[in-house]
Motif scaffolding. Structure first.
Motif, short mmCIF file in Angstrom:
data_model
loop_
_atom_site.label_atom_id
_atom_site.label_comp_id
_atom_site.label_asym_id
_atom_site.label_seq_id
_atom_site.Cartn_x
_atom_site.Cartn_y
_atom_site.Cartn_z
N GLU A 2 23.94 7.39 17.01
CA GLU A 2 25.07 6.77 17.69
C GLU A 2 25.39 5.48 16.97
OE1 GLU A 2 25.19 6.57 21.99
OE2 GLU A 2 23.39 7.80 22.02
N ARG A 3 26.67 5.12 16.96
CA ARG A 3 27.06 3.90 16.26
C ARG A 3 28.17 3.17 17.00
NH1 ARG A 3 28.68 8.26 13.40
NH2 ARG A 3 30.90 8.54 13.13
N GLU A 4 28.26 1.92 16.71
CA GLU A 4 29.33 1.05 17.22
C GLU A 4 30.13 0.59 16.02
OE1 GLU A 4 30.00 0.37 20.38
OE2 GLU A 4 28.20 1.18 21.30
N TYR A 5 31.40 0.30 16.24
CA TYR A 5 32.30 -0.12 15.16
C TYR A 5 32.95 -1.44 15.53
CZ TYR A 5 36.44 -0.27 12.19
OH TYR A 5 37.41 -0.67 11.30
N MET A 6 33.03 -2.33 14.56
CA MET A 6 33.68 -3.61 14.77
C MET A 6 34.38 -4.03 13.50
SD MET A 6 31.79 -6.90 16.38
CE MET A 6 32.72 -7.92 17.47
N GLN A 7 35.65 -4.38 13.62
CA GLN A 7 36.40 -4.85 12.46
C GLN A 7 36.48 -6.37 12.51
OE1 GLN A 7 40.43 -3.42 12.07
NE2 GLN A 7 40.48 -3.94 9.91
N LEU A 8 36.10 -6.99 11.42
CA LEU A 8 36.15 -8.44 11.32
C LEU A 8 37.34 -8.86 10.49
CD1 LEU A 8 32.38 -9.21 10.61
CD2 LEU A 8 33.55 -9.08 12.81
N HIS A 9 37.83 -10.07 10.71
CA HIS A 9 38.91 -10.64 9.92
C HIS A 9 38.75 -12.15 9.95
CE1 HIS A 9 40.78 -11.22 13.86
NE2 HIS A 9 40.53 -9.95 14.08
N ARG A 10 39.61 -12.86 9.28
CA ARG A 10 39.43 -14.31 9.17
C ARG A 10 39.58 -15.04 10.50
NH1 ARG A 10 44.96 -14.75 6.22
NH2 ARG A 10 46.24 -15.42 7.97
N ASP A 11 40.24 -14.40 11.47
CA ASP A 11 40.42 -15.03 12.79
C ASP A 11 39.36 -14.61 13.80
OD1 ASP A 11 42.73 -16.37 11.91
OD2 ASP A 11 43.97 -14.62 12.31
N THR A 12 38.40 -13.78 13.42
CA THR A 12 37.33 -13.39 14.33
C THR A 12 36.49 -14.61 14.66
OG1 THR A 12 37.23 -11.16 13.38
CG2 THR A 12 35.32 -11.88 14.64
N THR A 13 36.26 -14.83 15.95
CA THR A 13 35.46 -15.98 16.39
C THR A 13 34.05 -15.53 16.75
OG1 THR A 13 36.09 -15.69 18.69
CG2 THR A 13 37.51 -17.10 17.33
N VAL A 14 33.16 -16.50 16.90
CA VAL A 14 31.80 -16.18 17.34
C VAL A 14 31.85 -15.57 18.74
CG1 VAL A 14 29.58 -17.18 17.95
CG2 VAL A 14 30.73 -17.91 15.87
N ALA A 15 32.74 -16.08 19.59
CA ALA A 15 32.88 -15.52 20.94
C ALA A 15 33.31 -14.06 20.89
CB ALA A 15 33.88 -16.34 21.75
N LEU A 17 32.54 -11.98 18.67
CA LEU A 17 31.40 -11.17 18.23
C LEU A 17 30.59 -10.65 19.41
CD1 LEU A 17 29.72 -13.09 15.27
CD2 LEU A 17 30.90 -10.91 15.17
N THR A 18 30.62 -11.39 20.52
CA THR A 18 29.73 -11.06 21.63
C THR A 18 30.41 -10.49 22.86
OG1 THR A 18 29.82 -13.33 22.46
CG2 THR A 18 28.05 -12.78 20.91
N GLN A 31 33.51 -7.69 28.60
CA GLN A 31 32.45 -6.71 28.37
C GLN A 31 31.69 -7.06 27.10
OE1 GLN A 31 34.66 -3.05 28.10
NE2 GLN A 31 34.75 -2.81 30.32
N ASP A 32 30.47 -6.53 27.00
CA ASP A 32 29.70 -6.71 25.77
C ASP A 32 30.46 -6.12 24.59
OD1 ASP A 32 27.64 -7.99 27.09
OD2 ASP A 32 26.40 -6.20 27.23
N SER A 33 30.40 -6.82 23.48
CA SER A 33 31.06 -6.35 22.26
C SER A 33 30.27 -5.21 21.63
CB SER A 33 31.15 -7.51 21.27
OG SER A 33 29.85 -7.80 20.77
N PRO A 34 30.87 -4.55 20.65
CA PRO A 34 30.12 -3.52 19.92
C PRO A 34 28.83 -4.05 19.30
CG PRO A 34 32.46 -3.32 19.44
CD PRO A 34 32.27 -4.59 20.24
#
Length: 88
Positions: A2-15, A17-18, A31-34
């Motif tokens: 099983e896997r989770e997917y998350m796309q990051l970009h320059r505007d992704t914040t630490v908040a 992420l979670t 809700q909890d992030s991936p």
């Protein structure tokens, strides 16, 4: 696996992420992030475009990889299932 997917970009914040916002019964809930789901459920995490993430986000991810656990803004400490308790 099983896997989770998350796309990051320059505007992704630490908040971001979670926690992720979601509408439930017409109300905004957090809700909890991936990333958090991958840690707590022992799933693989696919981070797309991690090279675009800000230095702050990269530092948090690096710390997570080195320490194997993460302290969330709401006070929870997340670690992979079966990992030893933190020292001290």
């Amino acid at each position: 696996y099983e896997r989770e997917y998350m796309q990051l970009h320059r505007d992704t914040t630490v908040a971001a992420l979670t926690q992720t916002p979601a509408l439930t019964d017409g109300k905004l809930v957090w809700q909890d992030s991936p990333l958090v789901r991958a840690i707590t459920h022992g799933r693989a995490l696919v981070l797309d475009e991690a090279d675009k993430a800000s230095l702050e986000v990269v530092c948090v991810l690096r710390s997570l990889l080195e320490e194997g656990r993460m302290l969330l803004a709401d006070g929870r400490r997340v670690a992979p299932v079966g990992s030893p308790p933190p020292p001290g």
